[in-house]
Scaffold this motif. Structure first.
Motif, short mmCIF file in Angstrom:
data_model
loop_
_atom_site.label_atom_id
_atom_site.label_comp_id
_atom_site.label_asym_id
_atom_site.label_seq_id
_atom_site.Cartn_x
_atom_site.Cartn_y
_atom_site.Cartn_z
N GLU A 311 0.38 -1.07 0.07
CA GLU A 311 0.01 -0.06 -0.10
C GLU A 311 1.18 1.06 -0.14
O GLU A 311 0.47 2.01 -1.32
CB GLU A 311 -0.94 0.04 1.02
CG GLU A 311 -1.59 1.33 0.92
CD GLU A 311 -2.86 0.81 2.40
OE1 GLU A 311 -3.76 2.72 2.48
OE2 GLU A 311 -2.35 0.29 3.18
N ARG A 314 2.43 1.65 -3.26
CA ARG A 314 0.67 2.32 -4.49
C ARG A 314 0.92 3.83 -4.07
O ARG A 314 0.67 4.76 -5.63
CB ARG A 314 -0.18 1.69 -4.62
CG ARG A 314 -1.30 1.85 -5.62
CD ARG A 314 -3.00 0.92 -4.99
NE ARG A 314 -2.94 1.13 -3.58
CZ ARG A 314 -3.70 2.27 -3.31
NH1 ARG A 314 -3.91 3.26 -3.69
NH2 ARG A 314 -4.12 1.95 -1.18
N GLU A 317 3.52 6.13 -5.94
CA GLU A 317 3.52 6.55 -7.51
C GLU A 317 2.12 7.27 -7.69
O GLU A 317 2.11 7.72 -8.72
CB GLU A 317 2.51 4.81 -7.93
CG GLU A 317 2.82 5.18 -9.65
CD GLU A 317 3.64 5.60 -10.24
OE1 GLU A 317 3.99 6.25 -11.56
OE2 GLU A 317 4.94 5.31 -9.81
N GLN A 318 1.19 7.11 -6.87
CA GLN A 318 -0.06 7.70 -7.01
C GLN A 318 -0.60 9.70 -6.97
O GLN A 318 -1.10 10.16 -7.34
CB GLN A 318 -1.50 7.75 -6.14
CG GLN A 318 -2.87 7.91 -6.92
CD GLN A 318 -3.89 7.45 -5.45
OE1 GLN A 318 -3.46 6.64 -5.21
NE2 GLN A 318 -4.98 8.22 -5.86
#
Length: 1017
Positions: A311, A314, A317-318
């Motif tokens: 998590e 992720r 990256e976002q």
């Protein structure tokens, strides 16, 4: 005190005014007051006492013994006036008791209040009034004489039955009289002051002892159990040993408290040691438990981090893609805003063109602006038309105002004409009303002059009829009284004649064998006369004489009453005979007019006067009404004339207004055009110009918005290419707002911080070593520490209480010592004052005779009085008796100081004055009274008694003793004194040349002065 003159009016047995000249009687030093029994000798002394004190002596001061004489005429008031010199001042006292007097109006009597007057004679001013107040006069006289009424009667007047009262009085009664005469109140004040000081000192000592006892109670409360080791002193407040006992008891209580303080300190030290050990063990157990718990928690957090690593990647990256899209966001917002502005400008242009005429629907901005300028120019040309229109409206308002004024003036002219049509009738009626009221006023005055005499005649006629009946009744009563008087006189003469015939038997009753007869002189009475049948004694004759006198008085009263009624009847007849001057009443000028006729006349005159007065009362109102009507008549004439003038002027004004308005209407018709008014035409032009201006502006705004939208599209495409996106739409899909970006950043930061913290804690060696040890037990260590802390608190509390108890005991003990030291001077003062108070009050054991201070001083005065009295008593008793003062204590526990004994030189023994015979008591008390007067006169500040009266008692003396007593009394002239003797003894009338004789007469007693054998009235 010296008496000069006494005037009695209607007092006691004296029916008229009698005068006693004491100056003439006192010139010889000794004078005699004598007369038959009941003549009024003692009443002269009563008058002296009443003048001074407004009361008579002894038992004669009673409701059953009135002061007013029964012989006095009804109109003569009872009065006593005494002129005397006292305290170096010559005064005149006049008193009148409360007494009945005839009413000034009508019959009967009323009670007149008591009155008093006090005057003083001054050589430069003569007699001057001082006061008419009973209280002020009483206080002034009592202060000057220095004695109360009872004391004055004992020392100066000595009335019958009270001659030897002072001689036989007890010590208390003698003390009261002597204390007043010699003014020993200051010594009594000393006694009272010392007693007050003793009570005050005793109260202060008791208060101090009570404060010490209160401190002892507080010490006992503060000491607690230590106070039970010794008992509190049982002495009461005021007892000498109380203070020392309290101090000793307090020292014992302080010692016990200090012992308990040492024990409490030892207990507290042991509890502190055990508490320190328990606290160290508890700290070690808590630290071990903390390290073990910390290591276990670090292992759990490391496992959780590994589970959340995917998590974390992720989110990173976002967040990176969203931050790149942020570079394209301003261009996107600018493109959206330009598109919205272009759509809004197009909608506004369409709405503005919809309200324009068809020929201008597709016109450009410049064409619309030119048309607006044309309308604005036309609108400016309407300003002059606005002014013309306002003036036209003003002309309409002025014409309406003129019409209203014209209508009001027309109404005023019509109303004035109607009112003036009836003016002559109203004016004549008002004048007649005023004349009738004036005539009624004149008639009312005439009737008032007739009504008062008529009422007086009516009242006089009523009195005449009533007095006629009373006169007839009085004549009958007079006839009856005359008959009764004649019958009583005849009865008295018959009884007197019968008594004279049998007088021999009455004289025989008084015969005594061996005693010479007063008629024949024989001592033998062989055949005394006997009273026969029908014998009349002296009492019967005197009763008949009294009945005759009463009948004569009743006859005289009836004659006086008849004469009074006749005088009143004559006055009533004369009043009825009076006739008013301008009346035609001729029925009985001789006073025989009946009451009914006069009553009818008064009623008729009253009615006529009332009617005339009521009518006359409206005179002023009628005159005011007439004057008001005349003023209104003039005002209405003037108002009509002014209204007619205004109507003529108004016609010219109306014509000028009509010409001006016609010219204005032509101008307005051209300016309005097809509109209703100039204002409506101006509003229409203003609205059209506004629509054209709005339409032109919307066209220009739509053109500007289109240019701005094209510029925004170019900027957006360039920003997306530089940010790495293929199209602007791809950049818009990756955009995130600030909240979403902050949330992602917080999640990333939290994972990184947790990873760093876990790494640091895994590197700690003490936690890893603690995890290898057995599990810790902090609850057991906490329980042990709580027990030791509780024991420590209990020990500290006990120590603090012991310390506070010792501190409080020390403070209270110091206060008690201070109170005891302060009590020392108070107790010394109380002892000294109590000893002095006991000595002066006669209650101390040091005062052997229990004699008070005032009694001691009075005893010295009484000793002087006894010595002065002895000088005269030895002469009166031919050297036999001597009066001595005794300070021995009497029976019954009474105190000593004011005893009187008589020493009999024949027996050489001292005995009580009560053992003297009647004659011996008389001259002994007389000598005592004279001695008392001498001492009082010699005493500084005492009153000088220059006039003394001796009432009876000389009949109990033999001839030799009487000579001695008179010699003593005669010697008083050496000291400028006078003595008045009241006695029946016939021998005194031969021995004393200056005499005042009281003579009994039918109309009351009278006084006669006799000097050196001559009689004067």
């Amino acid at each position: 005190m010296r008496l000069h003159r006494l005037t009695l009016t209607a007092f006691g047995p004296f029916g008229t005014t009698q005068e006693v000249d004491f100056d003439a009687l006192s010139s010889a030093g000794l004078f005699l007051l004598h007369g038959p029994t009941g003549a009024g000798k003692t009443s002269i002394l009563d008058a002296v006492c009443y003048a001074l004190y407004a009361a008579v002596p002894g038992a004669r001061q009673s409701p059953g013994a009135p002061l007013r004489s029964d012989h006095a005429p009804a109109g003569l008031p009872t009065e006593v006036r005494l002129e005397l010199t006292v305290g170096g001042r010559r005064l005149e006292v006049t008193r009148r008791p409360a007494q009945p007097r005839p009413k000034k109006r009508g019959g009967g009597v009323t009670t007149e209040k008591a009155q008093s007057w006090l005057r003083e004679y001054r050589p430069e001013d003569g007699w001057q009034g001082l006061s008419r107040s009973h209280q002020e006069i009483g206080e002034e006289i009592s202060q000057l004489i220095g004695m109360s009424r009872e004391q004055f009667c004992q020392v100066v007047l000595l009335p019958q039955g009270d001659f030897a009262r002072f001689l036989r009085a007890d010590a208390e009664a003698r003390g009261k009289l002597l204390g007043r005469l010699f003014d020993t109140r200051r010594f009594a004040a000393v006694e009272e002051r010392l007693a007050e000081l003793r009570r005050a000192a005793e109260a202060r000592v008791r208060t101090a002892d009570e404060q010490i006892l209160a401190l002892a109670q507080r010490i006992a409360q503060a000491a607690g159990p230590a106070a039970a080791e010794a008992e509190l002193p049982e002495d009461r407040p005021g007892e000498p040993g109380l203070a020392e006992g309290v101090l000793e008891w307090a020292a014992v209580a302080r010692g016990g408290a200090r012992e308990r303080l040492g024990i409490a300190r030892s207990v507290l030290a042991e509890a502190e040691r055990r508490n320190d050990d328990a606290r160290r063990a508890l700290d070690a157990a808590r630290e071990l438990a903390r390290l073990q718990q910390r290591y276990a928690e670090t292992r759990r957090r490391a496992a959780g981090l590994e589970e959340r690593r995917a998590e974390y990647d992720r989110c990173r990256e976002q967040l990176a893609r969203a931050r790149k899209a942020d570079f394209v966001a301003p261009a996107l917002e600018l493109r959206d805003e330009a598109d919205r502005a272009h759509r809004a400008a197009g909608e506004a242009r369409d709405r503005a063109r919809a309200s324009l005429p068809p020929e201008l629907a597709d016109a450009g901005a410049e064409q619309l602006a030119d048309r607006e300028r044309e309308l604005r120019a036309e609108l400016g040309a309407l300003d002059a038309a606005h002014r013309t229109e306002r003036r036209s409206r003003e002309i309409d308002t002025e014409r309406a105002r003129v019409d209203r004024q014209s209508g009001a003036d027309d109404e005023l002219i019509r109303e004035t004409a109607d009112w003036l049509a009836g003016w002559d009738t109203v004016h004549q009626e008002l004048r007649s009303r005023v004349e009738r009221a004036q005539e009624a006023a004149t008639r009312a005055e005439q009737l008032a002059g007739l009504l008062a005499p008529a009422r007086r005649r009516l009242e006089a006629a009523r009195r005449r009829d009533a007095l006629t009946e009373q006169k007839a009744e009085a004549e009958v009563a007079l006839t009856t009284a005359r008959e009764r008087a004649v019958a009583a006189h005849e009865a008295w003469l018959g009884l007197r004649e019968r008594r004279l015939k049998g007088i021999a038997a009455e004289l025989a009753v008084q015969l005594v064998d061996g005693v010479a007869c007063t008629v024949c002189g024989s001592a033998d009475h062989p055949e005394p006369a006997r009273a026969g049948d029908g014998h009349v004694d002296r009492a019967t004759e005197e009763a008949a004489l009294a009945a005759h006198r009463r009948a004569e008085e009743a006859r005289a009263e009836a004659e006086r009453h008849l004469g009074l009624i006749a005088e009143r009847l004559d006055a009533a007849l004369a009043a009825v005979a009076e006739t008013p001057g301008d009346t035609d009443d001729t029925m009985g000028r001789a006073g025989t007019v009946p009451v009914t006729a006069l009553d009818d006349l008064v009623a008729r005159l009253t009615r006529e006067h009332t009617d005339a007065h009521r009518l006359a009362a409206g005179t002023h109102a009628a005159q005011e009404t007439l004057a008001a009507a005349e003023r209104e008549h003039l005002e209405r004439l003037d108002a009509r004339q002014r209204a007619e003038s205004r109507a003529a002027a108004r016609t010219s004004q109306r014509e000028a207004l009509d010409r001006e308005q016609g010219a204005l209407e032509a101008e307005l018709a051209e300016a309005r055009g097809a509109s209703e008014s100039v204002a409506a035409r101006a509003a229409l032009l203003e609205r059209r110009a506004g629509l054209l201006a709005d339409a032109a502006e919307t066209v220009r705004a739509e053109q500007r918005a289109d240019r701005q939208r094209k510029e925004a599209d170019g900027r957006l495409a360039d920003a997306a290419f530089r940010a790495g996106f293929d199209t602007p739409q791809a950049a818009a899909a990756k955009l995130l707002d600030d909240t979403a970006q902050r949330e992602l950043q917080h999640r990333i930061d939290a994972w990184q911080a947790e990873a760093a913290a876990v790494a640091d804690r895994l590197a700690e060696t003490d936690a890893r070593e603690a995890a290898e040890r057995p599990p810790a037990a902090p609850d057991t260590a906490q329980a042990a520490y709580d027990r030791s802390a509780r024991e420590l608190r209990e020990g500290a509390t006990a120590l603090a209480a012991a310390q506070e108890r010792c501190t409080e005991l020390d403070r209270l003990s110091r206060r008690a010592a201070d109170e005891v030291r302060a009590l020392g001077p108070l107790r010394q003062e109380y002892t000294r004052v109590a000893r002095l108070a006991g000595l002066t009050a006669g209650t101390s054991a040091d005062n052997e005779r229990k004699m008070r201070l005032e009694a001691y001083v009075l005893a010295a005065r009484l000793e002087q009085v006894a010595a002065a009295a002895t000088a005269r008593l030895r002469r009166m008793s031919s050297g036999r008796y001597t009066l001595v003062h005794s300070d021995a204590r009497s029976g019954g526990g009474r105190r000593a100081g004011l005893g009187l004994h008589v020493v009999d030189s024949w027996t050489g023994r001292e005995r009580d004055t009560a053992t003297l015979s009647g004659g011996e008591t008389f001259f002994a008390s007389l000598a005592l009274a004279l001695g008392l007067a001498d001492v009082v006169t010699d005493e500084a500040g005492g009153v000088r008694l220059d006039t003394l009266f001796i009432d009876e008692g000389f009949g109990s003396l033999d001839d030799q003793t009487l000579d001695e007593v008179l010699d003593v009394l005669d010697s008083l002239r050496e000291r400028d004194r006078s003595v008045g003797i009241v006695s029946h003894v016939a021998d005194l009338r031969r021995r004393i040349p200056a005499q005042l004789e009281v003579v009994k007469e039918r109309d009351g007693s009278a006084v006669r002065h006799r000097a050196t054998g001559t009689l004067s009235g």
